[in-house]
Enzyme design. Sequence first.
Site, PDB file in Angstrom:
ATOM      1  N   TRP A 196       1.167  -1.302  -0.093  1.00  0.00           N
ATOM      2  CA  TRP A 196      -0.404   0.207   0.041  1.00  0.00           C
ATOM      3  C   TRP A 196       0.476   1.202  -0.235  1.00  0.00           C
ATOM      4  O   TRP A 196       0.594   2.594  -0.125  1.00  0.00           O
ATOM      5  CB  TRP A 196      -1.149   0.037   0.833  1.00  0.00           C
TER       6      TRP A 196
ATOM      7  N   GLU B 280       0.632  -2.344  12.500  1.00  0.00           N
ATOM      8  CA  GLU B 280       0.785  -3.772  12.342  1.00  0.00           C
ATOM      9  C   GLU B 280       0.807  -4.139  13.995  1.00  0.00           C
ATOM     10  O   GLU B 280       1.037  -5.574  14.019  1.00  0.00           O
ATOM     11  CB  GLU B 280       1.501  -4.062  11.664  1.00  0.00           C
TER      12      GLU B 280
END
Length: 770
Positions: free
Chosen positions: A329, A473
Amino acid sequence: MEHWKISTSELGGDAADLMRRQIRFQIANGYMGYRGTLDEDGPEQHVGVTLAGIFDRVGEAWREPVNAPNGGYTAVSVDGVELTLASGDCARHEQALDLAAAVFSRQSVFQVNGKGVTLQSTRFLSAANPHLGVVRYTVTCDAAASLRIRTGIDGNIWDLNGPHLPGLEFATQGDVLLVHGKTQEQGIPVAVAEAVVHTLADGKQEVSEGRNLHTWQIKAEAGKTYTFDKFFAVATGNDSLEASPREAVVEMVRAAAAVGFEPCLAEHRAEWQRRWERADVVIEGDDDAQLALRFSILQLLMAAPVEGSANSIPARALSGQVYKGAIFWDTEMFMYPMFLYTWPEAAAELLRYRIHTLDGARRKAQTEGPGYRGAFYAWESQETGDDACSYFNVGDPHTGRELRTHFRDKQIHVSGDIAIAMWQHFLVTGDDSLLLEGGADVILECARFYYSYAYYKADKRRYEFLDVIGPDEYHERVNNNAFTNRVAYETLRIALELVEHLRAEHPDALEALIERLQIADELPAYAVLLREAYVPEPDPQTGLIEQFEGYFKLDDVSIEEVTSRKIHPNEYLGAGQGLAVPTQVIKQADVIMMMYLFRESFAPEIVQANWDYYEPRTEHGSSLSACAYALTATEIGRLEEAYRYFIKTASIDLKGDFKLYAGTIFMGGTHPAACGGAWLTTVFGFAGVGRHEGRLAIRPRLYPRWTRLRFSLVYQKDHFTVDVSREVLTVQAAATNRQTHQLQLVDRIVACAPGAVVTESLSPKANDDG
Ligand code: IFM
């Protein structure tokens, strides 16, 4: 050359210093990258000529991009002594990178048997012919000496997970050297040819120790300079060439050698000049910022895919095989905007890659299930769009065991990030042809994916997005991550707006699209999902948006406390048992990333409350984090903090201030997303460029030390030069523009005809408060 060159005279350092130097001095041209190693270096020094868009897998190891045999190889010995930096004979060394044209050069002075020997070389990867690399090499001895020069193609290749080209073959065609092989997994041919132009006496050709070489033994005269020019070319079976890769590279080096070094360099420089005319940003009043920003922009321009290749820019660009050479991304969210506003053709190329890999995203939706449909784009995308991300993507440095991570299966925001970028292309260029080329399919398939993913929570009467990972994350498998939910919502909104646009402008194309995707029955349901989707909003009392459900209940300890619990310096803080998992310490901007991406939607006091809450809890364990904090800081007039984060993002590769390992995984390479973040912070942040109510809008909040910012923009295919001083904002429209634009300058709407110059005076307040 002020602000257009970096150089170093460092010689030594440990392996990590050397690695960082090679990363900083790498060059690339979209087709290939060449790490900043020296001519005589080999695999032990991690030479890498990394190719874009060609991947290979060896056994069970990770698939990664292929490194080509090194056509830039040259080694010299004097009186039998090999000249290398490691030999201890080097008295002086300087290497430089010319930012104006991505030209690497080195000069090293050696002392051998009391004789001074100077090696000099200049290397570039042609921006005019992306298959071509060119080197000019000179040797000068200050006393008579016995010189041996060996130059050619080094078939000893450094790989992370190779070898990808086993059993290389060596050949000659007249004076041209050739090394070629095939990838292991798919048997794709890769060929490298090299030709040398010289005035040296006759030498010989030989294959020695895995290298195809021209060798000269010369009785060197004192003070005489021996010069030769090398032309090497790389081609693969992936390229659309009229001849086979082997024939093509031989032909290319012959042609380049016939043209000669200077004309090849001139052609290369001319192309770079065109690139800089589009993308340069001038900062006056701050030399450090200027150099760091220019270096960052260079990284993106070097990595821009070759036209027609349908490649994109990997998370470590072309600086090596790290992160499997995959596209994340990072590209759409951090790199693409610079291209969109300065070089829209390159931006379109990046999106074509996503159109081209749509089938891979469809396959991923089906295989990651349960019942997912549409396009679930790969977290780590290679040439087909199938996910290269492994389910065990990080290693534990204590045990060496692989850790289960859910980047691949739960980081669902990637599809929406792509859909948003696709729609932005239409809004900013005003051109819907990319939508008709397949961009519309991408958007609708992403919307369909979210439709298949959403859960209806009957008691709350809303659709939710459960079991996901947001940008942070360190917290896996969370429910209703604010960023993810908003991105999914936006994707559905865009999908419906797209349908309306096509209905009005291209009804036949819409009909064909609906038929192709068999989506007619679903479209009304997207409107329902949009109405009833849960998008976390700020708490009315605190203004805070909870990153995901339950985040505020996690242990609220400091970053220092969490990191002090590490047993190994490379320990990963996330995954199942990571130290940050039970805490509010986050890896990277998440809610704040959302506030940047949807900056029109949040009032300054909301941004401020969230910035103050999340900033001390963000570890910035990802290079993607700093720019989101910088950008949002400009929105709320926190210009010192914005600058601090700007410098962090802009100088990451320049200073080499990055991790080489995450857990057991080697991560050394450039950080193009951070580089894109530097451009974003400057142009969207400090210069305040954006779109407002369909217009190009500029609301500067110049950093106090900066006296001026100057850059170019392309909007709706027309060109503008923007000049922000402390007193006045000036926009000049190119005389060739096709229409008069209504621009929003601070709070005023101004008509800007082709060739016109429009200004707006800036009160000190405008600049300082944002
Ligand atoms: O995409 C990023 C991710 O957000 C954090 N880890 C590294 C990836 C590649 O840069």
